[in-house]
Structure formats: C-alpha cells, structure tokens
Design a protein around this motif. Structure first.
Motif, PDB file in Angstrom:
ATOM      1  N   ARG A   1      -0.740  -3.507  -2.633  1.00  0.00           N
ATOM      2  CA  ARG A   1      -1.869  -2.800  -2.030  1.00  0.00           C
ATOM      3  C   ARG A   1      -2.075  -3.183  -0.567  1.00  0.00           C
ATOM      4  O   ARG A   1      -2.635  -2.399   0.195  1.00  0.00           O
ATOM      5  N   ILE A   2      -1.626  -4.364  -0.175  1.00  0.00           N
ATOM      6  CA  ILE A   2      -1.796  -4.729   1.231  1.00  0.00           C
ATOM      7  C   ILE A   2      -0.832  -3.939   2.103  1.00  0.00           C
ATOM      8  O   ILE A   2      -1.100  -3.669   3.278  1.00  0.00           O
ATOM      9  N   GLU A   3       0.314  -3.518   1.539  1.00  0.00           N
ATOM     10  CA  GLU A   3       1.222  -2.649   2.290  1.00  0.00           C
ATOM     11  C   GLU A   3       0.568  -1.289   2.524  1.00  0.00           C
ATOM     12  O   GLU A   3       0.730  -0.690   3.601  1.00  0.00           O
ATOM     13  N   CYS A   4      -0.166  -0.811   1.526  1.00  0.00           N
ATOM     14  CA  CYS A   4      -0.916   0.439   1.696  1.00  0.00           C
ATOM     15  C   CYS A   4      -1.973   0.276   2.786  1.00  0.00           C
ATOM     16  O   CYS A   4      -2.191   1.180   3.598  1.00  0.00           O
ATOM     17  N   LEU A   5      -2.634  -0.886   2.786  1.00  0.00           N
ATOM     18  CA  LEU A   5      -3.637  -1.163   3.814  1.00  0.00           C
ATOM     19  C   LEU A   5      -3.017  -1.078   5.205  1.00  0.00           C
ATOM     20  O   LEU A   5      -3.564  -0.429   6.107  1.00  0.00           O
ATOM     21  N   PHE A   6      -1.858  -1.724   5.391  1.00  0.00           N
ATOM     22  CA  PHE A   6      -1.216  -1.707   6.703  1.00  0.00           C
ATOM     23  C   PHE A   6      -0.824  -0.291   7.110  1.00  0.00           C
ATOM     24  O   PHE A   6      -0.911   0.076   8.283  1.00  0.00           O
ATOM     25  N   ARG A   7      -0.385   0.505   6.148  1.00  0.00           N
ATOM     26  CA  ARG A   7      -0.021   1.888   6.468  1.00  0.00           C
ATOM     27  C   ARG A   7      -1.243   2.658   6.961  1.00  0.00           C
ATOM     28  O   ARG A   7      -1.167   3.399   7.942  1.00  0.00           O
ATOM     29  N   HIS A   8      -2.388   2.448   6.288  1.00  0.00           N
ATOM     30  CA  HIS A   8      -3.599   3.145   6.700  1.00  0.00           C
ATOM     31  C   HIS A   8      -4.078   2.660   8.077  1.00  0.00           C
ATOM     32  O   HIS A   8      -4.493   3.460   8.919  1.00  0.00           O
TER      33      HIS A   8
END
Length: 330
Positions: free
Chosen positions: A267-274
């Motif tokens: 989920r932190i990879e999703c955060l960075f993408r956002h």
C-alpha cells in the motif's frame, strides 16, 4: 466569515495568526484542485478557491511564495501541520506502520523521502518523513534518526512495522525491539544464512528447497546479536521467476497469517504513486531550501489525509472495478 472547513483549523490561528492559517487551508485546497505541487501552476487556481477571479495570477503567486518564505524554518509550524494530519485520522484504528523511500532528481537537486506511514483500512497515509537529499538506500543510522524524531511526538509502541528488503540490520532490529515496535521485514536470499545453519534443525538451503519445490511454509528460530528471531519462508503467490520464495524476519509468532500481513506493505507503493504522479505531482516540487521542501511535504500529507477522509465517507457509493486476474479496486 470562516468556511466550515477553515473552522477545523481554528486552534492553529491562536498560535500562528489567522493569515498563516488561511494560507495553509488555501494551499491544501489548491493541491487538491490543481493536482500538482508546482506553485507556478497552483497560482491559476487561487482565484477559484478564493472566489476572486479578477486578481492577477502573478499576485497570487507572490502570496504563495511569501507563505513559504515566512514559515519554511518554523519547525513548530511544520510539526503542527503533521499533527493536524494525525487528528484527521484519529477516528480510524490503525495498528500497522509502513516504511519505504522514494527518490528522484529535478535538475541537479536530489530528493529522497524516507516516509513513515500508517495503514488506515487499506490506504497508506504519511505521518512522518526525512528528506535524505541523496539517491540511494538509507542507512541504519538514518532510519533510527527518523523513528527517534517521530517517537518524540507520536506513540508508536505496540505497532507492527512492515518493510522491504532494504530495511535490515541488527542494530536496526535491536532499536525496534528496544522501542517496543514489532516488525515483519522481508529479507533477500542469503540474509543470515549462517545463523540459520547454526541453529538446530534444517539448514537454510533445505528450508528454501522445501518451500520452493513443495510449496511448504517453513520457519525456524535463530539468534542474532543475542536476540531471538523467527525466519520464515513461504511460496510467492505471484510465482515470479527467480523470486519464487518470500523470506521474512520477525519476532512475532511466525504462523502463515503473520507473514501474510506483509502483503499490506504494497500500500505504500500506491501512496507514492498517488503523491508523485497520480494526484499530487510531488515530483514537480522545485524548492532548493530544505525547510520549504519539508513544509510542502507536510501540507501534501495533510491534503492527502483530507481526501482519504472524504473518500472513506463515500466509499459505499464508489464503483468497484474487477480485473481479469480477479483483483478488485475502487
């Protein structure tokens, strides 16, 4: 008259003044409207946010610049912005921390944010970070410094940290244990190979082969630097060639459910993408002074938490998309 949203910031203007608080609230709105961290682009949205379409954008730009010039070196102000983020999350119960870094270059300027997030539902939200100013992996000392600073203001005891293969090291593990933070950290193949072979039972290679060939979940208690840990191996559900086995280190009881928690780290990879490209365009940041970068990052985190609060309230109305591999996302 204050807007209902601005009233939520009232405790700040007793300390910093109504002007600073209004500008903080304004920039949060601009980040969401403009979907970028470029102040030059955000200036075009100030008239819309303030309902002042006749004011020249150049004047709005100077207003934004003056705000960052005034507050870039005020550590208390930046910290209060971070605390505001946590106050927005207070109603959610969270038990997991996520740690990872994201880096890029803009011209000659290097940005490397090591970001500590909490997992709210299935969403990672940043609560603390350190700008390392370099491209490359963080050191154990840098990680310990980040947590030491964060723990001065946040109670992290009893939470479980999920982190990737970069975040290893015996000093680091001992630091987490001493501060009563549990962890499930992924390892590279061969990490602590000798310690596994020295412990009673199967060798490292025997565990790996059994897991890879027979799909068995394997675990073993080992000793590192006078501390006991569990090393666990499980088949990679993605079946990636050359990465068929996922290896973890933890002090928690290593049942399959424990290491399955690691999946949430994604989920932190999703955060960075956002943050970087899908919503806030963090890579458009163009501040050389570290204070300005830190202030902007704090406001980005606050704006992100605001969007999560709104999205969480409306989640039952959001259409779910199902992909061919059976995964689903809103």
């Amino acid at each position: 008259m204050l807007t209902p949203q601005l009233r939520k910031f009232t405790d700040l203007y007793g300390k910093y003044g109504l002007g600073a608080t209004k500008n903080l609230h304004l920039i949060c709105q601009l980040l969401i409207l403009g979907r970028t961290c470029s102040l030059w682009k955000l200036k075009d949205y100030v008239g819309l946010a303030l309902d002042k379409p006749l004011v020249q954008p150049a004047s709005h730009y100077q207003r934004l610049i003056r705000f960052f010039d005034a507050w870039q070196d005020n550590a208390g102000f930046i910290l209060d912005v971070q605390r505001r983020t946590l106050s927005l999350l207070r109603r959610f119960r969270f038990t997991h921390l996520l740690l990872d870094g994201t880096s890029w270059k803009r011209g000659q300027q290097k940005y490397h944010y090591m970001v500590l997030s909490v997992l709210v539902g299935s969403v990672a939200i940043p609560i603390y970070w350190k700008q390392l100013g370099k491209i490359g992996a963080s050191s154990q000392a840098e990680r310990k410094a980040l947590f030491t600073e964060a723990m001065k203001h946040l109670d992290l005891k009893g939470m479980t940290l999920l982190a990737d293969r970069e975040y290893v090291g015996q000093e680091w593990f001992k630091f987490l244990i001493d501060n009563k933070i549990e962890f499930v950290i992924r390892l590279r193949f061969g990490d602590f190979y000798q310690a596994v072979d020295e412990a009673p039972g199967k060798t490292y290679q025997q565990m790996y082969d059994q897991c890879r060939s027979h799909g068995k979940f394997c675990r073993k208690r080992i000793k590192l630097g006078g501390q006991f840990y569990f090393i666990s191996m499980r088949p990679n559900p993605k079946g990636t060639a050359g990465d068929e086995v996922i290896i973890f280190l933890t002090r928690l009881r290593p049942v399959k459910k424990t290491v399955d928690q690691y999946i949430k780290r994604w989920r932190i990879e999703c955060l960075f993408r956002h943050l970087k490209s899908n919503g806030f365009d963090l890579e458009a940041i163009n501040f050389k002074p570290l204070g300005k970068s830190n202030l902007l990052m704090a406001i980005v985190g606050l704006s992100y938490a605001m969007t999560i609060r709104v999205g969480w309230a409306a989640r039952s109305t959001i259409r779910i998309i199902k992909y061919d591999e059976s995964t689903t996302f809103p």
